[in-house]
Write an enzyme that holds these catalytic residues in place. Structure first.
Site, mmCIF file in Angstrom:
data_model
loop_
_atom_site.group_PDB
_atom_site.id
_atom_site.type_symbol
_atom_site.label_atom_id
_atom_site.label_comp_id
_atom_site.label_asym_id
_atom_site.label_seq_id
_atom_site.Cartn_x
_atom_site.Cartn_y
_atom_site.Cartn_z
ATOM 1 N N THR A 44 0.809 -1.228 0.000
ATOM 2 C CA THR A 44 0.000 0.000 0.000
ATOM 3 C C THR A 44 0.839 1.274 0.000
ATOM 4 O OG1 THR A 44 -0.163 -0.091 2.412
ATOM 5 C CG2 THR A 44 -1.948 -1.111 1.144
ATOM 6 N N CYS A 81 17.630 4.723 -4.824
ATOM 7 C CA CYS A 81 17.105 5.245 -6.088
ATOM 8 C C CYS A 81 18.091 6.174 -6.786
ATOM 9 C CB CYS A 81 15.777 5.956 -5.857
ATOM 10 S SG CYS A 81 15.811 7.171 -4.522
ATOM 11 N N SER A 108 8.953 12.657 -3.461
ATOM 12 C CA SER A 108 8.507 11.259 -3.364
ATOM 13 C C SER A 108 9.613 10.347 -2.884
ATOM 14 C CB SER A 108 7.966 10.773 -4.708
ATOM 15 O OG SER A 108 8.879 11.049 -5.744
ATOM 16 N N HIS A 142 14.058 12.015 -9.826
ATOM 17 C CA HIS A 142 15.307 12.617 -9.368
ATOM 18 C C HIS A 142 16.152 13.009 -10.578
ATOM 19 C CE1 HIS A 142 14.114 11.465 -5.487
ATOM 20 N NE2 HIS A 142 14.942 10.468 -5.239
#
Length: 339
Positions: free
Chosen positions: A9, A125, A155, A238
């Protein structure tokens, strides 16, 4: 073949569902798990409603587990999942620096995934986006030194980070004063050179992740890397300015041609036509955009470039699914025998 998502989720969990919809990964059943707070939620997958279950404390009866529930959950439970016979692809930082755990970006070091002992780590990331662009240049020219400045979307701090940007921006536009809970300072109309905790050497842990992980993925401990990580008020994707000092000199033209043929890269490099990497164009895109390729004014024969990559995709969910696809293509993802 049974696949499970732990952390279904969250922001990355939602992206995993969407990536699996389009994936070439062959499987028969998908199980969704999350914290007790999210249990009972129904999520759509291939036209069906799947109910999210509470993540169990022990083994999960799945062949492949895509974990994105945070480092503490993975640290505690991933070994139990492996004991239960699952291959775990973990999106947290729990195992990235364990020498026994492969840290994998399939376009760069896919074969490393085959050396797993049950757990494969997904990189941070920021690192994943950088190495997709840098690895082809490293193979061809040899990177000695790499200087990175990042422009990281909210994010990167999860759904709460995106919510804070939107809510506090509305506050400012309404004449109020922005607050900050997720970030160290208010994020609207601001940039914050502080992501993660500061270390003894003055760098943040986010910056050191780029150093440690780039060396591990490229299998080059001699590579010198320096990073400054900055949070900016965008929702996703990014961006990174990267300077490379090379062992063998490269021209921008040769680098452009090399990157145009590299897996996972889209070259957007036409300054006259105002074509270059941006979050606006890279968001939702599987490939990492690379542009502004030019000769370094500091390192003779070196390069400067700018990259933009969707960190929820290539920096997280997409990369995890690509690892699974690679394992299956290599015949290294086995289905357990079930009654």
């Amino acid at each position: 073949m049974r696949v499970a998502i732990v952390g279904a989720t969250g922001a990355v969990g939602h992206e995993l569902l969407q990536v699996l919809e389009k994936s070439s990964l062959r499987f028969d059943e998908l199980l969704l798990y999350a914290s007790p707070r999210s249990a009972g939620t129904a999520l759509k997958f291939r036209g069906e409603d799947l109910t999210v279950q509470v993540t169990p404390e022990g083994a999960i009866d799945a062949d492949l587990i895509l974990a994105s529930a945070g480092g503490s959950v993975s640290q505690a439970l991933a070994p139990k999942w492996v004991e239960g016979g699952a291959v775990v692809i973990d999106n947290s930082s729990a195992f990235r620096y364990d020498p026994e755990v492969p840290l994998v970006v399939p376009e760069v070091n896919g074969p490393a995934a085959l050396r797993h002992k049950g757990i494969i780590a997904n990189p941070n990331c920021t690192t994943a986006i950088a190495v997709v662009a840098v690895a082809p240049l490293h193979r061809e020219y040899g990177v000695r030194r790499m200087i990175v400045s990042t422009y990281q979307a909210t994010s990167g701090a999860g759904q709460k980070g995106m919510d804070e940007l939107l809510e506090e921006t509305r506050t400012v536009l309404g004449g109020g004063e922005a607050g900050a809970e997720v970030f160290a300072h208010p994020i609207p109309f601001n940039v914050i050179p502080h992501i993660d905790a500061f270390q003894a050497n003055g760098y943040t842990k986010e910056e050191m992740k780029v150093v440690w992980e780039t060396r591990k993925i490229l299998e080059d401990e001699s590579l010198q890397v320096s990073c400054t990580a900055v949070r900016i008020p965008t929702l996703r994707t990014h961006s990174e300015a990267i300077t490379l000092d090379l062992e063998r000199p490269a021209t921008p033209e040769a680098a452009r041609e090399l990157l145009a043929g590299a897996a996972g890269v889209e070259v957007r490099d036409d300054p006259a036509g105002k074509l270059y990497p941006m979050p606006l164009t890279a968001s939702g895109k599987y490939d990492v955009e690379v542009g502004r390729i030019r000769a370094s004014l500091v390192f003779e024969g070196g390069l400067d470039l700018f990259v933009a990559g969707d960190q929820l995709l290539k920096g997280a969910a997409l990369n995890a699914v690509q690892i699974a696809e690679y394992l299956q293509q290599q015949g290294a993802l086995k289905e357990k025998q079930r009654a």
